[in-house]
Motif scaffolding. Structure first.
Motif, PDB file in Angstrom:
ATOM      1  N   ARG A 105       2.004  -3.918   2.531  1.00 24.05           N
ATOM      2  CA  ARG A 105       1.956  -5.378   2.715  1.00 24.05           C
ATOM      3  C   ARG A 105       3.132  -6.053   2.021  1.00 24.05           C
ATOM      4  N   TRP A 109       6.056  -8.365   3.687  1.00 24.88           N
ATOM      5  CA  TRP A 109       6.444  -9.693   3.211  1.00 24.88           C
ATOM      6  C   TRP A 109       7.948  -9.754   2.936  1.00 24.88           C
ATOM      7  N   LEU A 190      -0.023 -11.375   2.757  1.00 25.39           N
ATOM      8  CA  LEU A 190       0.773 -10.186   2.456  1.00 25.39           C
ATOM      9  C   LEU A 190       0.926  -9.931   0.957  1.00 25.39           C
ATOM     10  N   THR A 194      -5.384  -6.919  -2.818  1.00 27.05           N
ATOM     11  CA  THR A 194      -6.081  -5.978  -1.943  1.00 27.05           C
ATOM     12  C   THR A 194      -7.472  -5.713  -2.515  1.00 27.05           C
TER      13      THR A 194
END
Length: 418
Positions: A105, A109, A190, A194
């Motif tokens: 991610r 980004w 992004l 998580t």
């Protein structure tokens, strides 16, 4: 006015700066891309061909994505996004990207940032000079006579140059605002935490809460017991102040010793609060071998029986057992007054047992509003050690019992506030 603020306000300007920084970060990758494209085309002049420049740009993006897979890339990107993108700081993750999903991610980004930023940076460098030239074209004959290659240098067509120049500037501003808003929208997606990041943060909060709860129990048991003992001693001394000066002196000496000891324990715990969590988690305190001093200052007669070798009890178990006894005595003082207390501690086999009994009060005693948290603290301490505790009336007496294993074993602190 609202439109002008959205186009040229502080947030829009900061996002524009963020895009320009993305374009600056693109340059090393773009130069590497030109080398690759130049080698693939047999040494062609990449800078003289727009298609080759676009090919170099396309080569630069995957290279940038690979470089952003390193864990340190996320803190740098998050710091820039928090400062310049105008997003909620709490929506972005803290710390390096540890999991594979977080690294992917972050790479997405970074690629988006430098890709869009490279386009806006190029427009920012190229469009303003071109637009200004169009705006002043009708008023500067030298520009009209020069070979600029513009189709608006003859006749009335030149009158359309200023509006087109202003439209180019407006288009640049709108593109910068739109791309800045795009990055701001995708930043939490992004660069946000998580599931692994959320789990790590929850574990960290649980650890901090456990440390605070432990320190709260230490303060409650130590200071609460001292105040109960001091209150009882002061009350007894007040009643016999004129008739028994010797007892009053003994009571004042006990109050002095209790307060001095409690101030020392309070300083120790407050000192731990100023240190890190690792030091605070290892709160030191007296153990079962120090019970004689506690019982001599408690202000109530205690019939104490010890079975087994108290010195052989592990430090953690000994410390928690001492606090359980201390809190039990505080409850006895608070509710039973000067009634004698029977205390038995048995160390045998693989466990420790604490039994404390005192007569039930014949009259209701005034306790602090809202009650205390001592019994819950005793239960938490026993559970921490892998055992259990219970308290309540039994055969006309108040009985507190706690039983837990001798072996020190790690356990999660109870999460409830005390």
């Amino acid at each position: 006015m609202i439109i002008a603020t959205r186009l040229l306000g502080r947030t829009a300007r900061l996002r524009w700066v963020h895009l320009v920084l993305g374009g600056a970060a693109l340059m090393p990758y773009f130069l590497l891309g030109t080398v690759i494209v130049g080698a693939a085309t047999g040494g062609a002049n990449v800078y003289g061909s727009l298609p080759l420049q676009l090919a170099s740009f396309a080569c630069a993006l995957p290279i940038a994505a690979v470089s952003a897979l390193f864990p340190i890339a996320r803190p740098l990107s998050v710091a820039a996004a928090r400062a310049l993108c105008g997003v909620d700081p709490a929506a972005l993750a803290d710390g390096p990207a540890r999991s594979r999903a977080a690294r992917v991610r972050t790479a997405g980004w970074f690629t988006l940032h430098i890709g869009v930023g490279g386009v806006i940076s190029g427009m920012t460098l190229a469009l303003p000079p071109f637009a200004i030239t169009l705006v002043v074209l009708p008023f500067v004959a030298a520009l009209r006579d020069s070979r600029l290659g513009l189709p608006l240098t003859d006749g009335r067509a030149v009158l359309f140059a200023p509006p087109l120049g202003l439209a180019a500037l407006l288009a640049l501003v709108c593109c910068a605002v739109g791309c800045g808003a795009l990055l701001a929208r995708w930043a939490p997606v992004l660069l946000g935490p998580t599931p692994a990041d959320r789990l790590a943060a929850a574990e960290q909060r649980a650890t901090e809460l456990a440390v605070r709860n432990r320190l709260a129990r230490e303060l409650h048991d130590s200071v609460g017991h001292a105040l109960s003992a001091v209150t009882l001693q002061a009350s007894a001394a007040r009643r016999v102040f004129d008739s028994d000066p010797a007892f009053v002196r003994e009571a004042l000496a006990a109050i002095e010793e209790t307060t001095r000891r409690t101030v020392g324990e309070l300083d120790a715990v407050l000192g731990l609060l100023r240190q890190g969590d690792d030091e605070a988690a290892a709160v030191a305190g007296p153990g079962l071998t120090g019970l004689d001093g506690l019982l001599s200052r408690t202000g109530v007669k205690v019939a104490y029986t010890a079975d087994g070798d108290l010195a052989a009890v592990p430090e953690l178990v000994s410390r928690e057992a001492y606090r359980i006894v201390q809190e039990g005595l505080s409850n006895a003082l608070r509710h039973g007054g000067a009634a004698p207390v029977a205390l038995r501690i048995a160390v045998g086999g693989e466990e420790v047992e604490i039994v404390m009994e005192n007569p039930l009060p014949t009259t209701a005693r005034v306790v602090r509003p809202g009650g205390g948290r001592g019994l819950r603290g005793i239960a938490e301490r026993a559970a921490l050690l892998g055992g259990h505790a219970q308290a309540g009336p039994q055969d006309g007496r108040w009985r507190l019992s706690a039983r837990f294993p001798l072996t020190e074993k790690p356990a999660n602190e109870p999460g409830g506030a005390r």
